[in-house]
Scaffold this active site. Structure first.
Site, PDB file in Angstrom:
ATOM      1  N   ALA B   7       0.832  -1.204   0.000  1.00 39.56           N
ATOM      2  CA  ALA B   7       0.000   0.000   0.000  1.00 39.56           C
ATOM      3  C   ALA B   7       0.858   1.242   0.000  1.00 39.56           C
ATOM      4  CB  ALA B   7      -0.910   0.005   1.228  1.00 39.56           C
ATOM      5  N   CYS B   8       0.487   2.199  -0.857  1.00 44.97           N
ATOM      6  CA  CYS B   8       1.120   3.511  -0.769  1.00 44.97           C
ATOM      7  C   CYS B   8       0.063   4.558  -1.056  1.00 44.97           C
ATOM      8  CB  CYS B   8       2.326   3.650  -1.682  1.00 44.97           C
ATOM      9  SG  CYS B   8       1.958   3.760  -3.428  1.00 44.97           S
ATOM     10  N   SER B   9       0.455   5.745  -1.503  1.00 43.57           N
ATOM     11  CA  SER B   9      -0.526   6.821  -1.613  1.00 43.57           C
ATOM     12  C   SER B   9      -1.528   6.559  -2.723  1.00 43.57           C
ATOM     13  CB  SER B   9       0.175   8.154  -1.829  1.00 43.57           C
ATOM     14  OG  SER B   9       0.989   8.080  -2.970  1.00 43.57           O
TER      15      SER B   9
END
Lengths: 440, 102
Positions: B7-9
């Site tokens: 998960a990232c932005s």
């Protein structure tokens, strides 16, 4: 220095945590996310409707017909983006409370429309003003209604949740289909929420502002956007984005959640002027930040850094990084550079990292205020659009937009040059020392 | 089958890492499903994952994700910034496997 960085990180991490995980700011960010595909669709058609040179290639009438045919695409999306943001916020906030999210969306819209003027002043050919009823002016669904829409969505979703949790719902006997039961269970909370807003509307009709819309616009939105459109506030925002990133925290996600409502509102004002063919009122807009400050390789405009690496990099580490970072960097994804150079927690690059975007912001601001470069036309270009192309599109198909971005790349490059050189030298010497010891 | 969630932005930079991790998994002969999502999708995606790895730039989300991770019963951690910057798929894959406990 290390001690100082530790203290700063200890301050910034909780701030990032608070801002990013605050349920209202999260709902706001996600609300804009809901609107984004529609906004981009509308933007694409603004670009197509204003193709360069087309107005010279075909007759005036044909050009007008062409623009009129494409107009509804942006009118139905970009110009009324506030509406989608409101639905998104209401939906996401109620979803956060694990309620029936879609009702959060519709109750937010209905509440907003209750607070909104539902007449327009129509000037007849004789010059008399007539109030026409049964209409919702689209202007209030765009920039002008943005702030009221955001507040209304928050409050409507909260009220809906409150009334739902108070168990003010109609209980259906067992055996009633679930879908039927659910629509009834939403009835009373929605009715109560909308009644609250209706009362508010009636109360405001006795004031000199007449509608809540006017009240919020005059008292909050106008002064706030005025402040946000200024250079000082912009520089502060840009500095904060850079500072967060310096500690390896996603600066844009954090800062945008606060600034986006202002930047989008300013953007929409420009779009309205662009489509009307009048002077663009604002320099600082969502695109000013996204296209001219961030959209040149990502935060900190690292495309110039990648170019620098290719031009002066002698060390293996930098060369490898350049190869790794370039393909993503072209599309403004720059985590490889930020974490790989590294930029985070690296005191050596703190100066260019903070300084370059600020200088670029000032130069771009001056160039656009003086009219040397056209102002952003309110067209939302997806942030992954490569530099030069994005500048061209954002200024309404104007080559000067691309030129401005090119100049910005040069500015960043010049600021980074000495620091990159020092860094490269350090890496190079370390690498060679390593191979010498291995050889001996 | 290992199911590794990143998960990232916006799920952009992590998806870069995903392709490198897939390569590494293939080279090692490990059957793995590896995918990246934006931060807001992460909680709902966790249910079908064995482990969650968070991009270092979103490390302030760890506390929030940890709540869901505990509910679902999967381990989570922040990706090491250096491996992230180098898009070192093998290192991150090893980390993920270590967290899954195999």
């Amino acid at each position: 220095m290390n001690r100082f960085m530790e203290i700063l990180e200890n301050v910034l991490l909780p701030v990032a945590d608070k801002l990013n995980n605050n349920r209202y700011l999260t709902a706001l960010r996600n609300g804009f996310m809901v609107a984004l595909p529609l906004i981009i669709f509308g933007s694409i058609f603004v670009v197509i409707a204003n193709l360069p040179f087309l107005d010279k290639a075909i007759s005036e009438d044909a050009y007008a017909a062409y623009q009129a045919a494409l107009g509804p695409a942006s009118a139905a999306t970009l110009s009324i983006m506030g509406l989608f943001v409101i639905i998104g916020i209401g939906y996401k906030l109620v979803e956060h409370y694990k309620g029936e999210a879609i009702y959060g969306g519709v109750v937010a819209v209905a509440s907003f429309l209750i607070l909104t003027p539902q007449t327009i002043d129509f000037v007849t050919s004789e010059g008399a003003t007539e109030a026409v009823g049964g209409v919702i002016p689209t202007s209030v669904l765009g920039a002008q209604g943005m702030f009221l829409g955001i507040f209304t969505a928050f409050i409507a979703a909260e009220l809906y949740r409150f009334f739902t949790q108070k168990n003010l719902t109609i209980k259906m006997p067992a055996g009633v289909p679930d879908a039927v039961a659910r629509s009834f269970s939403a009835l009373i909370p929605i009715a109560l929420t909308l009644t609250v807003f209706l009362v508010v509307r009636i109360l405001f009709s006795f004031t000199k502002y007449d509608t809540v819309q006017n009240f919020i616009y005059t008292l909050i939105q106008a002064p706030l956007t005025e402040l946000g459109s200024g250079l000082p506030a912009t520089i502060i925002a840009v500095l904060l984005i850079q500072l967060f990133w310096f500690f390896g925290l996603h600066g844009q996600i954090i800062i945008n959640s606060v600034f986006d409502p202002i930047w989008y509102a300013l953007n929409d004002e420009n779009l309205a002027a662009f489509q009307a063919g009048t002077d663009l009122p604002n320099v600082v807009t969502k695109q000013f930040i996204d296209t001219f400050i961030v959209g040149i390789g990502g935060s900190g405009m690292t495309l110039a850094v990648i170019i620098g690496i290719f031009l002066i990099g002698r060390s293996r580490q930098l060369k490898e990084l350049g190869k790794l970072g370039a393909p993503a960097g072209i599309f403004n994804v720059n985590e490889p550079i930020i974490f790989g150079l590294p930029i985070i927690m690296n005191p050596l690059v703190l100066i260019p990292w903070l300084l370059a975007p600020v200088v670029v912001a000032i130069v771009t601001y001056i160039a656009m205020s003086t009219g040397m470069v056209p102002r952003p036309a309110g067209i939302i270009v997806p942030w992954t659009t490569p530099a030069l192309l994005s500048g061209f599109l954002a200024t309404g198909n104007n080559i000067m937009g691309a030129v401005m971005q090119a100049i910005n790349i040069v500015i960043v490059f010049v600021i980074w040059w000495p620091f990159l050189k020092i860094m490269d030298k350090q890496y190079y010497e370390n690498e060679n020392k390593g191979s010498e010891t291995k050889a001996s | 089958m290992k199911r590794i969630l990143l998960a990232c932005s916006a799920g952009m930079s992590t998806s870069l890492l995903v392709s490198k991790m897939k390569e590494a998994a293939e080279a090692k002969g490990i059957e793995a499903e590896i995918w990246a999502v934006a931060q807001d999708k992460a909680p709902s995606e966790m249910e079908r994952a064995d482990v969650l790895l968070i991009g270092p730039q979103m490390r302030f989300m760890k506390k929030k994700f940890a709540v869901t991770a505990e509910e679902v019963g999967i381990p989570l951690d922040i990706i090491d910034p250096m491996s992230y910057g180098r898009v070192d798929g093998e290192a991150v894959l090893n980390k993920a496997l270590e967290l899954i406990g195999e």
